[in-house]
Write an enzyme that holds these catalytic residues in place. Structure first.
Site, PDB file in Angstrom:
ATOM      1  N   ASN A   1       0.876  -1.179   0.000  1.00  0.00           N
ATOM      2  CA  ASN A   1       0.000   0.000   0.000  1.00  0.00           C
ATOM      3  C   ASN A   1       0.907   1.221   0.000  1.00  0.00           C
ATOM      4  O   ASN A   1       1.491   1.558   1.026  1.00  0.00           O
ATOM      5  CB  ASN A   1      -0.893  -0.029   1.248  1.00  0.00           C
ATOM      6  CG  ASN A   1      -1.708   1.243   1.381  1.00  0.00           C
ATOM      7  OD1 ASN A   1      -1.873   1.992   0.418  1.00  0.00           O
ATOM      8  ND2 ASN A   1      -2.219   1.502   2.579  1.00  0.00           N
TER       9      ASN A   1
ATOM     10  N   LYS B   1       0.182   4.267  -0.287  1.00  0.00           N
ATOM     11  CA  LYS B   1      -0.445   5.473   0.296  1.00  0.00           C
ATOM     12  C   LYS B   1      -0.175   6.671  -0.617  1.00  0.00           C
ATOM     13  O   LYS B   1      -0.106   6.509  -1.834  1.00  0.00           O
ATOM     14  CB  LYS B   1       0.049   5.718   1.717  1.00  0.00           C
ATOM     15  CG  LYS B   1       0.034   4.455   2.566  1.00  0.00           C
ATOM     16  CD  LYS B   1       0.180   4.725   4.018  1.00  0.00           C
ATOM     17  CE  LYS B   1       0.348   3.418   4.761  1.00  0.00           C
ATOM     18  NZ  LYS B   1       0.104   3.507   6.171  1.00  0.00           N
TER      19      LYS B   1
ATOM     20  N   HIS C   1      -9.590   1.189   4.294  1.00  0.00           N
ATOM     21  CA  HIS C   1      -8.348   1.324   5.065  1.00  0.00           C
ATOM     22  C   HIS C   1      -8.605   2.253   6.250  1.00  0.00           C
ATOM     23  O   HIS C   1      -9.376   3.210   6.150  1.00  0.00           O
ATOM     24  CB  HIS C   1      -7.236   1.890   4.163  1.00  0.00           C
ATOM     25  CG  HIS C   1      -5.881   1.809   4.806  1.00  0.00           C
ATOM     26  ND1 HIS C   1      -5.451   2.739   5.723  1.00  0.00           N
ATOM     27  CD2 HIS C   1      -4.877   0.900   4.677  1.00  0.00           C
ATOM     28  CE1 HIS C   1      -4.227   2.395   6.130  1.00  0.00           C
ATOM     29  NE2 HIS C   1      -3.870   1.289   5.507  1.00  0.00           N
TER      30      HIS C   1
ATOM     31  N   GLU D   1      -6.977   4.583   7.471  1.00  0.00           N
ATOM     32  CA  GLU D   1      -6.714   6.016   7.208  1.00  0.00           C
ATOM     33  C   GLU D   1      -7.885   6.650   6.476  1.00  0.00           C
ATOM     34  O   GLU D   1      -8.200   7.824   6.681  1.00  0.00           O
ATOM     35  CB  GLU D   1      -5.401   6.157   6.419  1.00  0.00           C
ATOM     36  CG  GLU D   1      -4.199   5.871   7.305  1.00  0.00           C
ATOM     37  CD  GLU D   1      -2.977   5.348   6.580  1.00  0.00           C
ATOM     38  OE1 GLU D   1      -2.914   5.449   5.336  1.00  0.00           O
ATOM     39  OE2 GLU D   1      -2.075   4.815   7.260  1.00  0.00           O
TER      40      GLU D   1
ATOM     41  N   GLU E   1      -5.747  -5.168  10.123  1.00  0.00           N
ATOM     42  CA  GLU E   1      -4.698  -4.189  10.406  1.00  0.00           C
ATOM     43  C   GLU E   1      -4.988  -3.460  11.712  1.00  0.00           C
ATOM     44  O   GLU E   1      -5.794  -2.521  11.742  1.00  0.00           O
ATOM     45  CB  GLU E   1      -4.647  -3.145   9.282  1.00  0.00           C
ATOM     46  CG  GLU E   1      -4.322  -3.721   7.930  1.00  0.00           C
ATOM     47  CD  GLU E   1      -3.667  -2.670   7.045  1.00  0.00           C
ATOM     48  OE1 GLU E   1      -2.545  -2.919   6.619  1.00  0.00           O
ATOM     49  OE2 GLU E   1      -4.261  -1.603   6.825  1.00  0.00           O
TER      50      GLU E   1
ATOM     51  N   GLY F   1       2.282   1.890  10.615  1.00  0.00           N
ATOM     52  CA  GLY F   1       3.253   2.974  10.486  1.00  0.00           C
ATOM     53  C   GLY F   1       3.943   3.335  11.792  1.00  0.00           C
ATOM     54  O   GLY F   1       4.611   4.364  11.885  1.00  0.00           O
TER      55      GLY F   1
ATOM     56  N   SER G   1       3.156  -2.600  10.186  1.00  0.00           N
ATOM     57  CA  SER G   1       4.602  -2.667  10.373  1.00  0.00           C
ATOM     58  C   SER G   1       5.199  -4.031  10.013  1.00  0.00           C
ATOM     59  O   SER G   1       6.118  -4.519  10.683  1.00  0.00           O
ATOM     60  CB  SER G   1       4.978  -2.251  11.806  1.00  0.00           C
ATOM     61  OG  SER G   1       4.587  -0.913  12.038  1.00  0.00           O
TER      62      SER G   1
ATOM     63  N   GLY H   1       4.912   1.110   4.696  1.00  0.00           N
ATOM     64  CA  GLY H   1       6.266   1.676   4.584  1.00  0.00           C
ATOM     65  C   GLY H   1       7.272   0.780   3.885  1.00  0.00           C
ATOM     66  O   GLY H   1       7.999   1.233   2.991  1.00  0.00           O
TER      67      GLY H   1
HETATM   68  C1  PEP Z   1      -0.753  -0.028   5.713  1.00  0.00           C
HETATM   69  O1  PEP Z   1      -0.548   0.968   5.068  1.00  0.00           O
HETATM   70  O2  PEP Z   1      -1.791  -0.645   5.521  1.00  0.00           O
HETATM   71  C2  PEP Z   1       0.259  -0.468   6.675  1.00  0.00           C
HETATM   72  C3  PEP Z   1       0.080  -1.598   7.302  1.00  0.00           C
HETATM   73  O3  PEP Z   1       1.343   0.348   6.858  1.00  0.00           O
HETATM   74  P1  PEP Z   1       2.729  -0.041   7.586  1.00  0.00           P
HETATM   75  O4  PEP Z   1       3.179  -1.345   6.987  1.00  0.00           O
HETATM   76  O5  PEP Z   1       3.653   1.097   7.268  1.00  0.00           O
HETATM   77  O6  PEP Z   1       2.446  -0.178   9.041  1.00  0.00           O
END
Ligand code: PEP
Length: 248
Positions: free
Chosen positions: A9, A11, A94, A96, A166, A172, A212, A234
């Site tokens: 992802n 973003k 998601h 966010e 998630e 993040g 993460s 990330g």
């Molecule tokens: C995400 O964007 O769905 C995500 C899990 O981000 P990260 O891996 O950076 O925690």
């Protein structure tokens, strides 16, 4: 046996030319027959990303979509705009988007139905905040989120979908759920799908973990029986993504 699916992802990162450069860099690193590999880029990079990924094992996904076919919805993107250019997956709900753009379980459900109607594979996100985890309501919450997201979805269609668990506190932050914590919730999501549909659907649907995920923790997470890969933020923007795809 479910095939693992590992999706990046991106973003709101990478301009179109940067997207092409990153795909060219990652292409040899993520070449794997064993897992499905998806890059979810910003809308404006979808076409160059599809062109850059042509002939490779990488599929391209969008990060959102609207649930109407067309019309006066300024700033939105319809499912046929995505399918016409060759997009295969779409991330829906998601955290966010729920937090900053007022997505609700109900809008996620409308989007899931519309995506399926257009043969897009939805990656349906769910997950709890830290306060909700501390209150002990994680499983109740993800059951509710997924039950509403799949309202009206047929068993045959549900089998093709992907659910991404998630935990919001792990996104993040560098804080990953332990593999046991992630497995517990992914197993509960699968059990919920069994209750809503059947054992057959529950065994077919793929449940990812996201939060993460890194080159260091992917193998332990993905070894769990109910974790069918990851949604990666990330670390999907770096060569490390190759390590995650080749987690074994
Ligand atoms: C995400 O964007 O769905 C995500 C899990 O981000 P990260 O891996 O950076 O925690």
């Amino acid at each position: 046996m479910r095939k693992k699916i590992i999706a990046g992802n991106w973003k709101m990162n990478k301009t179109p030319s940067e997207a092409v450069a990153l795909i060219n860099e990652l292409k040899p690193l993520v070449a794997s027959e064993e897992v499905d590999v998806v890059f979810c880029t910003p809308f404006i990079s979808l076409i160059p990303a599809i062109e850059a990924a042509a002939g490779s094992n990488i599929e391209i996904g969008a990060q959102n979509m609207y649930y109407e076919e067309n019309g006066a919805y300024t700033g939105e993107i319809s499912p046929s705009m995505l399918t016409e250019i060759g997009v295969k997956y779409v991330v829906l709900g998601h955290s966010e988007r729920r937090e900053y753009f007022a997505e609700t379980n109900e809008t996620v459900n409308k989007k899931v139905l519309k995506a399926i109607e257009h043969n897009l594979i939805p990656i349906v996100c769910c997950g709890e905040t830290l306060a909700q985890r501390e209150q002990g309501i994680t499983i109740d919450l993800v059951r509710l989120q997924t039950k509403i997201a799949f309202k009206g979805v047929s068993a045959e269609d549900a089998k093709k979908c992907v659910i991404a668990y998630e935990p919001i506190w792990a996104i993040g932050t560098g804080k990953t759920a332990t593999s046991d914590e992630a497995e517990e919730v992914c197993a509960a999501i699968r059990k919920n799908m069994e209750e809503v549909y059947s054992k057959e659907v529950a065994e077919a649907i793929r449940v990812q973990y996201g939060g993460s995920v890194s080159g260091a923790n992917a193998s332990e997470l993905f070894a769990k029986p109910n974790i069918d890969g990851g949604l990666v933020g990330g670390a999907s923007l770096k060569a490390e993504f190759g390590k995650i795809v080749n987690y074994k």
